[in-house]
Write a protein that holds these residues in place. Structure first.
Motif, short mmCIF file in Angstrom:
data_model
loop_
_atom_site.label_atom_id
_atom_site.label_comp_id
_atom_site.label_asym_id
_atom_site.label_seq_id
_atom_site.Cartn_x
_atom_site.Cartn_y
_atom_site.Cartn_z
N ARG A 114 0.86 -1.19 0.00
CA ARG A 114 0.00 0.00 0.00
C ARG A 114 0.90 1.23 0.00
N VAL A 115 0.60 2.14 -0.93
CA VAL A 115 1.36 3.37 -1.07
C VAL A 115 0.50 4.53 -0.59
N ARG A 116 1.06 5.36 0.31
CA ARG A 116 0.45 6.62 0.66
C ARG A 116 0.80 7.59 -0.46
N ILE A 117 -0.18 7.90 -1.31
CA ILE A 117 0.07 8.63 -2.55
C ILE A 117 0.25 10.12 -2.26
N ALA A 118 1.32 10.67 -2.82
CA ALA A 118 1.60 12.10 -2.67
C ALA A 118 1.21 12.88 -3.92
N ALA A 130 2.57 0.00 3.85
CA ALA A 130 2.13 -1.33 4.32
C ALA A 130 2.53 -2.37 3.29
N LEU A 131 2.82 -3.58 3.76
CA LEU A 131 3.29 -4.66 2.89
C LEU A 131 2.35 -5.85 2.96
N GLY A 132 2.13 -6.49 1.81
CA GLY A 132 1.44 -7.76 1.78
C GLY A 132 2.44 -8.90 1.97
N GLY A 133 1.93 -10.11 2.00
CA GLY A 133 2.79 -11.27 2.19
C GLY A 133 3.79 -11.44 1.08
N GLY A 134 5.01 -11.85 1.44
CA GLY A 134 6.03 -12.17 0.46
C GLY A 134 6.75 -10.98 -0.13
N VAL A 135 6.52 -9.78 0.41
CA VAL A 135 7.15 -8.58 -0.12
C VAL A 135 8.42 -8.26 0.66
N ASP A 136 9.45 -7.82 -0.04
CA ASP A 136 10.72 -7.44 0.58
C ASP A 136 10.48 -6.39 1.66
N PRO A 137 10.83 -6.68 2.92
CA PRO A 137 10.62 -5.70 4.00
C PRO A 137 11.35 -4.38 3.76
N GLY A 138 12.38 -4.41 2.94
CA GLY A 138 13.13 -3.20 2.67
C GLY A 138 12.33 -2.14 1.93
N LEU A 139 11.17 -2.52 1.35
CA LEU A 139 10.35 -1.54 0.65
C LEU A 139 9.59 -0.62 1.60
N LEU A 140 9.37 -1.07 2.83
CA LEU A 140 8.59 -0.27 3.77
C LEU A 140 9.27 1.08 4.00
N GLY A 141 8.49 2.14 3.82
CA GLY A 141 9.01 3.49 4.01
C GLY A 141 9.75 4.07 2.81
N ARG A 142 9.88 3.29 1.73
CA ARG A 142 10.60 3.79 0.55
C ARG A 142 9.74 4.75 -0.25
N PRO A 153 1.04 -3.91 -7.14
CA PRO A 153 2.06 -4.95 -7.10
C PRO A 153 3.42 -4.38 -6.71
N ALA A 154 4.11 -5.07 -5.84
CA ALA A 154 5.41 -4.58 -5.37
C ALA A 154 6.40 -4.44 -6.52
N ASP A 155 6.29 -5.30 -7.53
CA ASP A 155 7.26 -5.24 -8.62
C ASP A 155 7.02 -4.07 -9.57
N ARG A 156 5.94 -3.31 -9.35
CA ARG A 156 5.72 -2.09 -10.12
C ARG A 156 6.36 -0.86 -9.45
N CYS A 157 6.87 -1.03 -8.25
CA CYS A 157 7.42 0.10 -7.50
C CYS A 157 8.86 0.37 -7.91
N VAL A 158 9.12 1.61 -8.32
CA VAL A 158 10.48 2.02 -8.71
C VAL A 158 10.99 3.02 -7.68
N PRO A 159 12.05 2.68 -6.93
CA PRO A 159 12.59 3.64 -5.95
C PRO A 159 13.03 4.93 -6.62
N LEU A 160 12.76 6.05 -5.95
CA LEU A 160 13.08 7.35 -6.53
C LEU A 160 14.54 7.73 -6.26
N PRO A 161 15.18 8.38 -7.24
CA PRO A 161 16.52 8.93 -6.98
C PRO A 161 16.46 9.98 -5.88
#
Length: 320
Positions: free
Chosen positions: A29-33, A69-81, A99-107
């Motif tokens: 779950r992404v808190r959208i800005a 927030a993370l669903g099952g099987g998602v890399d915990p390192g994504l939380l807060g990214r 989907p977690a695999d659609r998330c691209v970390p921002l520079p």
């Protein structure tokens, strides 16, 4: 939470209160800005987009925010990214599950507004010019709709790839935006014969067309032999019909591009392209142009800017 959505195709979108969603396996779950608007959002409302998600549907194809927030099987390192997501829908809301695999970390240093304006426009132009047309240094690139959301990025990327860029747009103000993005030559689409103007500059090796209609026909007639024509969209509302004999005589190639379609059959094309684009951004090589930033409660006004072609570059909605 608030969400801007449609209950049926062809009906007006409205701002609704909906339950906060919970991510399932493999999702976050992404808190959208911020959420970037696209011409495709207008087609989605009308039921004319190539994909028709189940109703009701929250509009907004690309977004940026923080994973909360993370669903099952998602890399915990994504939380807060801080991430950007191409979701297809769901971006015009205060939160959403994707989907977690659609998330691209921002520079580092990239704002949410810039990130929300980035993926579809830059991704479309980079895949079109690099993967499809194989644009080469020294070639002449003609960009139609050159001050719009995708057209402006085609000018910028084409120049970075070493092309000579001819920008075609409506009016001096919009052409100035294209010039600032790197265009070498400017043509006002309302001021005369596009074909003659392009031929006077030597003709086009590659045409980038998100407009369609009469401009497509004129651009095709201004092509050099073996030119490549990229069909990106039909902002004019007119889908051109192509006479095959015209293609044959000049050995022309016409290539269609639906950027999001690669997710279904070659997602690595998008993944590799976005990795390159975010690297270019981090190096200071790309500058997303956002002409309007409006709050969620003014989303209908923002869509009207696109509908009436009163925006340049991108229009972004913020949730704060």
């Amino acid at each position: 939470m608030r969400a801007f959505r449609i209950a049926e195709f062809g009906a007006a979108a409205q701002l609704d209160k909906v339950a906060l969603p919970e991510p399932g396996p493999g999702a976050v779950r992404v808190r959208i800005a911020a959420c970037g608007l696209n011409f495709a959002d207008l087609l989605m409302i009308e039921g004319r987009y190539q994909e028709r998600p189940p109703l009701p549907v929250t509009l907004g194809m690309e977004l940026a925010g923080t994973v909360e927030a993370l669903g099952g099987g998602v890399d915990p390192g994504l939380l807060g990214r801080r991430v950007a997501v191409f979701a297809g829908s769901g971006g015009l809301a205060e939160a959403g599950c994707f989907p977690a695999d659609r998330c691209v970390p921002l520079p580092e240093g990239m704002t949410f507004e810039a990130a929300a304006a980035f993926q579809v426009a830059y991704g479309t132009s980079h895949v079109a010019l690099n993967h499809k047309a194989r644009l080469q240094p020294g070639e002449t690139l003609l960009v139609l709709g050159a001050a719009g959301g995708v057209g402006l990025t085609a000018v910028e990327i084409g120049k970075r790839m070493g092309a000579r860029v001819i920008a075609c747009a409506r009016g001096a103000e919009r052409l100035e935006v294209a010039r600032a993005a790197g265009a070498d030559h400017l043509i006002d689409s309302d001021a005369g014969d596009l074909r003659e103007a392009v031929l006077a500059l030597g003709g086009a090796d590659v045409v980038y067309d998100p407009v369609g209609g009469d401009l497509f026909t004129a651009a095709m007639r201004a092509c050099k032999p073996e030119a490549r024509i990229l069909v990106i969209g039909f902002a004019s509302g007119d889908v051109p019909q192509i006479k095959a004999n015209h293609l044959m005589v000049k050995n022309l190639s016409v290539m269609g591009l639906y950027w999001g379609g690669y997710l279904a059959f070659r997602p690595e094309v998008l993944t590799d392209s976005l990795a390159t684009l975010f690297r270019w951004y981090a190096e200071g090589g790309l500058s997303p142009h956002v002409s309007h930033v409006l709050p969620l409660e003014r989303a209908e006004e923002a869509l009207t800017l696109l509908r009436e072609r009163r925006a340049t570059g991108k229009v972004v909605i913020t949730m704060g």
